[in-house]
Write a protein that holds these residues in place. Structure first.
Motif, PDB file in Angstrom:
ATOM      1  N   LEU A  84       0.853  -1.184   0.000  1.00 37.26           N
ATOM      2  CA  LEU A  84       0.000   0.000   0.000  1.00 37.26           C
ATOM      3  C   LEU A  84       0.893   1.240   0.000  1.00 37.26           C
ATOM      4  N   ARG A 102      -2.425   3.766  -3.604  1.00 40.69           N
ATOM      5  CA  ARG A 102      -2.411   2.595  -4.468  1.00 40.69           C
ATOM      6  C   ARG A 102      -2.212   1.320  -3.664  1.00 40.69           C
ATOM      7  N   LEU A 103      -3.070   0.336  -3.930  1.00 39.35           N
ATOM      8  CA  LEU A 103      -2.951  -0.990  -3.337  1.00 39.35           C
ATOM      9  C   LEU A 103      -2.534  -1.962  -4.426  1.00 39.35           C
ATOM     10  N   ASP A 114      -2.163  -3.788  -9.600  1.00 39.02           N
ATOM     11  CA  ASP A 114      -2.853  -2.658  -8.990  1.00 39.02           C
ATOM     12  C   ASP A 114      -4.340  -2.999  -8.844  1.00 39.02           C
ATOM     13  N   THR A 116      -6.366  -1.154  -6.664  1.00 37.37           N
ATOM     14  CA  THR A 116      -6.916  -0.045  -5.894  1.00 37.37           C
ATOM     15  C   THR A 116      -8.395   0.156  -6.150  1.00 37.37           C
ATOM     16  N   ASP A 122      -9.937   3.705  -4.329  1.00 37.78           N
ATOM     17  CA  ASP A 122      -9.631   4.685  -5.363  1.00 37.78           C
ATOM     18  C   ASP A 122     -10.212   6.043  -4.957  1.00 37.78           C
TER      19      ASP A 122
END
Length: 568
Positions: A84, A102-103, A114, A116, A122
């Motif tokens: 993360l 961003r995850l 990605d 997210t 987001d």
């Protein structure tokens, strides 16, 4: 352990995607002067494409200089650490494309995806730091993002998504300039409580004009602003929190806090807190076992420098770096102040041994932020990694001996009380100058050694894979609480072998705005087993297991035993 083993055959390389990626970034064999490992920049091939947005547009607003943080977490519970990265955003009236956090989900092959938007993260906010913890004990880690403005709590649904529970949890309505945070169970009731650092009283509308020449605006030092108290939130156990800041004795508006770490400096089984303050004395909050704390930083010897000066404390970490059984402390500071390295002295006190230990002088001309103790070479003694970078790009016009971008540092521990700075020797990608901020570690590829994640201010994030060259072994433990909090945050793990011992604390927070993985890793050198592991759970329960093999990860569940996981 060493993915470069010459015994790996061509067929295995062809069938294993993780090994194919590793093969594309080969490290050279060790030499006599080698530290025994390499840190290889795998950011791009791993699929990490991120750039921090400080919102800077020329107005020189104070928060622009400080962000942002990062975390390793296993958000989907598959046993692999995900990433993360926290982000800022544009200031009002200065429109930019959205820049959410961003995850990245670990694909288990050395790459990340990605996720997210899919995860419901987001979202835009002026994020600073992150703390990860399973506050509702449902088996899935939740995320607290500290912000300029309103901090945000995201509950993990266990289905690969998160929902914003800031308001329903009782955390809404308190805005500030928050920085680092951590989860810990200060009353040992089995539920994680939340501690949040705040920096100064600041708003864009009341930003102070500072200048070197009386004309051109520059970033102010913290002395230009009033301090702010940290916050403590008690977990009621029903998904909500109550503000315990005043009742606990934490309330202190003189603080200008940037880093916080968990420790048990008295060895009484109750978690204490160490807070790094910028131009104000550092705090050591002793847990009084009754829901309250007392600041004993001055008595303990960590509030000031050896000259009696309050330094610019940024990041902080705590670890048993001399294998004495008692944890020492590292605090990063401003340039010309050196890192503070505190070794336990008599009971409850510390001595700053930075110069004697070889950490002080090499850090004299750097400005440190994130820092972390980890056994990078797996020799059985924890090393110290520091992310460096200044706060103002015009610094060379002010002082000739420092730069805005600065190389990170890696201080290798020789096991005899001395550290040697070897950042230049562990990889060309690592030693390049950066405006470093956040720093975290994890074994993201499950090969038994610890990899690094680093953020930069208004720049990219970096992922460094640790490639072992000396053939050292390790052993890893993932703890699951049952009566204690499920993450086992606050548990102490001690291993014993050949008349020696090492200890680790399961912890949230530490470093700067960041969080490392919760599993603990011990380097063992060439040993192929340990005689014993002793686990002191957060609720006081003690368990031990004997004759465990190296090169192995284990899961320890409170009151239910130990099971082996995958070998490295």
């Amino acid at each position: 352990m060493n993915r470069r083993s010459f015994l790996v055959g061509v067929a295995a390389l062809a069938s294993n995607p993780l090994l194919r990626i590793a093969d594309a970034y080969q490290s050279p064999p060790p030499s006599a002067s080698s530290p025994g490992f390499r840190l290889v920049d795998v950011t791009s091939p791993a699929g990490i494409h991120f750039r921090h947005n400080s919102g800077a547009y020329g107005g020189k607003l104070l928060p622009e200089t400080l962000g942002s943080g990062c975390a390793f977490l296993d958000y989907d519970g598959d046993g692999w650490q995900d990433i993360l990265l926290i982000n800022g955003m544009a200031w009002p009236n200065h429109k930019q494309a959205p820049t959410p956090m961003r995850l990245y989900r670990n694909n288990r092959d050395g790459t990340f995806t990605d996720v997210t938007q899919r995860a419901g993260l987001d979202l835009e906010m002026y994020g600073m730091g992150v703390a990860v913890g399973d506050y509702n004990n449902d088996g899935f880690p939740d995320i607290l993002v500290t912000c300029v403005g309103q901090n945000r709590l995201f509950k993990n649904t266990g289905k690969g998504t998160f929902i914003d529970v800031t308001r329903t949890s009782g955390l809404a309505g308190r805005t500030g300039f928050s920085t680092s945070a951590l989860w810990f169970d200060y009353d040992r009731d089995g539920f994680l409580d939340l501690f949040v650092c705040n920096y100064v009283k600041w708003s864009a509308e009341h930003d102070v004009f500072c200048s070197l020449d009386g004309k051109q605006k520059t970033y102010c030092t913290p002395e230009a602003y009033r301090g702010e108290t940290c916050w403590l939130f008690h977990n009621r156990g029903n998904g909500t929190f109550e503000d315990a800041t005043a009742a606990s004795g934490i309330f202190d508006t003189s603080s200008k806090s940037l880093g916080v770490a968990l420790l048990d400096y008295e060895h009484d089984g109750w978690p204490d807190l160490l807070v790094a303050n910028d131009t104000q004395p550092n705090k050591l909050y002793r847990n009084l076992h009754n829901g309250t704390f007392k600041d004993v930083g001055v008595e303990a010897g960590i509030a000031f420098s050896a000259e009696g000066k309050a330094r610019a404390g940024m990041g902080v970490d705590v670890a048993d770096f001399d294998n004495s059984g008692s944890a020492g402390i590292a605090i990063t500071n401003f340039d010309n102040e050196m890192i503070g390295l505190y070794r336990p002295a008599r009971k409850g006190t510390y001595n700053d041994v930075a110069i004697q230990a070889g950490v002080g002088l090499p850090s004299q001309n750097t400005l440190g932020f994130g820092c972390a103790f980890l056994d990078a070479d797996l020799d059985g003694s924890v090393d110290l990694v520091v992310a460096n970078g200044h706060i103002d790009e015009t610094v060379r016009n002010i002082r000739g001996n420092v730069g805005y971008a600065q190389p990170p540092q890696l201080f290798l521990n020789n096991g005899q009380g001395k550290f040697r700075e070897l950042g230049q020797a562990v990889g060309e990608g690592f030693n390049q100058a950066k405006v470093g901020r956040g720093l975290a570690y994890a074994d993201f590829d499950l090969d038994g050694d610890l990899d690094l994640l680093m953020t930069t201010n208004n720049g990219p994030a970096y992922l460094y894979r640790n490639d072992q060259l000396a053939g050292n072994h390790s052993i890893r433990f993932t703890l699951v609480g049952t009566q204690s909090n499920r993450d086992a945050i606050g548990a102490r793990v001690r291993i014993e072998y050949d008349g020696s011992s090492q200890s680790r604390l399961v912890k949230s927070g530490s470093s700067y705005l960041s969080q490392s993985e919760l599993p603990v890793t011990f380097g063992l050198g060439k040993r192929d087993k340990i005689a014993r592991v002793v686990i002191e759970w957060p609720n006081g329960r003690i368990e031990d297991y004997k004759d465990l093999a190296a090169g192995q990860a284990y899961r320890c569940t409170e009151a239910k035993g130990i099971v082996p996981l995958a070998r490295f």
